[in-house]
Write a protein that holds these residues in place. Structure first.
Motif, short mmCIF file in Angstrom:
data_model
loop_
_atom_site.label_atom_id
_atom_site.label_comp_id
_atom_site.label_asym_id
_atom_site.label_seq_id
_atom_site.Cartn_x
_atom_site.Cartn_y
_atom_site.Cartn_z
N UNK A 20 -4.10 -37.38 16.02
CA UNK A 20 -3.58 -38.43 16.89
C UNK A 20 -4.56 -38.58 18.06
N UNK A 21 -5.22 -39.73 18.16
CA UNK A 21 -6.16 -39.98 19.25
C UNK A 21 -5.38 -40.52 20.44
N UNK A 22 -5.59 -39.91 21.62
CA UNK A 22 -4.80 -40.27 22.80
C UNK A 22 -5.03 -41.71 23.25
N UNK A 23 -6.21 -42.25 23.03
CA UNK A 23 -6.51 -43.64 23.39
C UNK A 23 -7.34 -44.24 22.26
N UNK A 24 -6.65 -44.78 21.24
CA UNK A 24 -7.36 -45.28 20.05
C UNK A 24 -8.46 -46.27 20.43
N UNK A 25 -9.60 -46.12 19.77
CA UNK A 25 -10.76 -46.94 20.05
C UNK A 25 -11.75 -46.25 20.98
N UNK A 26 -11.31 -45.15 21.62
CA UNK A 26 -12.19 -44.39 22.51
C UNK A 26 -12.72 -43.16 21.79
N UNK A 27 -13.89 -42.68 22.20
CA UNK A 27 -14.61 -41.60 21.52
C UNK A 27 -13.92 -40.24 21.64
N UNK A 28 -13.94 -39.49 20.53
CA UNK A 28 -13.60 -38.06 20.50
C UNK A 28 -14.61 -37.41 19.55
N UNK A 29 -14.66 -36.08 19.51
CA UNK A 29 -15.54 -35.44 18.52
C UNK A 29 -15.13 -35.71 17.07
N UNK A 30 -13.91 -36.22 16.85
CA UNK A 30 -13.44 -36.50 15.49
C UNK A 30 -13.00 -37.97 15.35
N UNK A 31 -13.91 -38.88 15.65
CA UNK A 31 -13.63 -40.29 15.46
C UNK A 31 -12.93 -40.94 16.63
N UNK A 32 -12.44 -42.17 16.40
CA UNK A 32 -11.80 -42.89 17.50
C UNK A 32 -10.48 -43.58 17.09
N UNK A 33 -9.88 -43.10 15.98
CA UNK A 33 -8.55 -43.60 15.64
C UNK A 33 -7.76 -42.52 14.90
N UNK A 34 -6.45 -42.69 14.87
CA UNK A 34 -5.56 -41.75 14.16
C UNK A 34 -5.96 -41.68 12.70
N UNK A 35 -5.91 -40.45 12.12
CA UNK A 35 -6.32 -40.31 10.73
C UNK A 35 -5.85 -38.99 10.14
N UNK A 36 -5.75 -38.93 8.80
CA UNK A 36 -5.49 -37.64 8.15
C UNK A 36 -6.71 -36.73 8.36
N UNK A 37 -6.45 -35.42 8.41
CA UNK A 37 -7.51 -34.43 8.66
C UNK A 37 -7.41 -33.31 7.63
N UNK A 38 -8.58 -32.88 7.13
CA UNK A 38 -8.70 -31.70 6.28
C UNK A 38 -9.56 -30.70 7.04
N UNK A 39 -9.19 -29.43 7.00
CA UNK A 39 -9.96 -28.41 7.72
C UNK A 39 -10.27 -27.22 6.81
N UNK A 40 -11.40 -26.59 7.07
CA UNK A 40 -11.83 -25.37 6.40
C UNK A 40 -12.45 -24.48 7.46
N UNK A 41 -11.99 -23.22 7.56
CA UNK A 41 -12.51 -22.36 8.62
C UNK A 41 -12.41 -20.89 8.32
N UNK A 42 -12.84 -20.12 9.30
CA UNK A 42 -12.80 -18.66 9.23
C UNK A 42 -12.37 -18.12 10.58
#
Length: 170
Positions: free
Chosen positions: A109-131
């Motif tokens: 959920x982007x706090x202000x859609x259309x504005x920059x974040x490290x993960x795009x600029x609009x709400x979207x599904x997310x997949x993650x892989x980590x350690x």
């Protein structure tokens, strides 16, 4: 086409994660609940104005569901002109003493859609892989990759961001 790529990627990662869990059935992994902070580096651009890759920070937390290889996570990626807030559910597989790999999904959920974040600029599904690994008493080191599907406005581009940080076990 994107759905096919997503399904193929998910199956490949799931087979690796599940294989690691089976091969390491005797390892302890970690069941640590923690909150942490670190860096977030966006690696993609949507090809439009105001959506170039961003460097910022992250705040991440994990709650390990008791007696299950599942965790509920929260992540905030900030930098640029907005923040991406993500509830995520992961499957956690132990790979070494005090160390897990995890794979899962959620929604950004982007706090202000259309504005920059490290993960795009609009709400979207997310997949993650980590350690994640407990590196000393009550200190967790973590790193992951997040893939935002269709995460840019006025573009069908996906977003990718890399995170790393240290957390406090509670």
């Amino acid at each position: 086409m994107k759905l096919t790529k997503l399904a193929a990627s998910a199956l490949a990662v799931a087979s690796i994660v599940l294989s690691a869990g089976i091969a390491s059935a005797q390892t302890a992994g970690t069941n640590a609940n923690y909150i942490g902070a670190g860096v977030a580096v966006g690696a993609t651009s949507g090809g439009q104005g105001n959506d170039e890759a961003q460097i910022g920070g992250n705040i991440q937390g994990r709650y390990a569901v008791p007696n299950a290889p599942v965790s509920v996570r929260g992540s905030v990626l900030y930098g640029g002109d907005a923040a991406a807030i993500m509830p995520i559910v992961t499957y956690d597989a132990p790979i070494a003493r005090n160390t897990n790999v995890y794979f899962g999904g959620g929604y950004s959920f982007v706090t202000d859609e259309g504005q920059k974040t490290p993960l795009g600029n609009r709400n979207s599904p997310v997949v993650t892989l980590g350690i994640e690994s407990e590196v000393s008493n009550n200190v967790i080191a973590y790193g992951d990759t997040k893939w935002g599907i269709d995460a840019y406005r006025n573009s069908d581009a996906d977003a990718v961001s890399f995170q790393a940080g240290l957390g406090y076990r509670f």
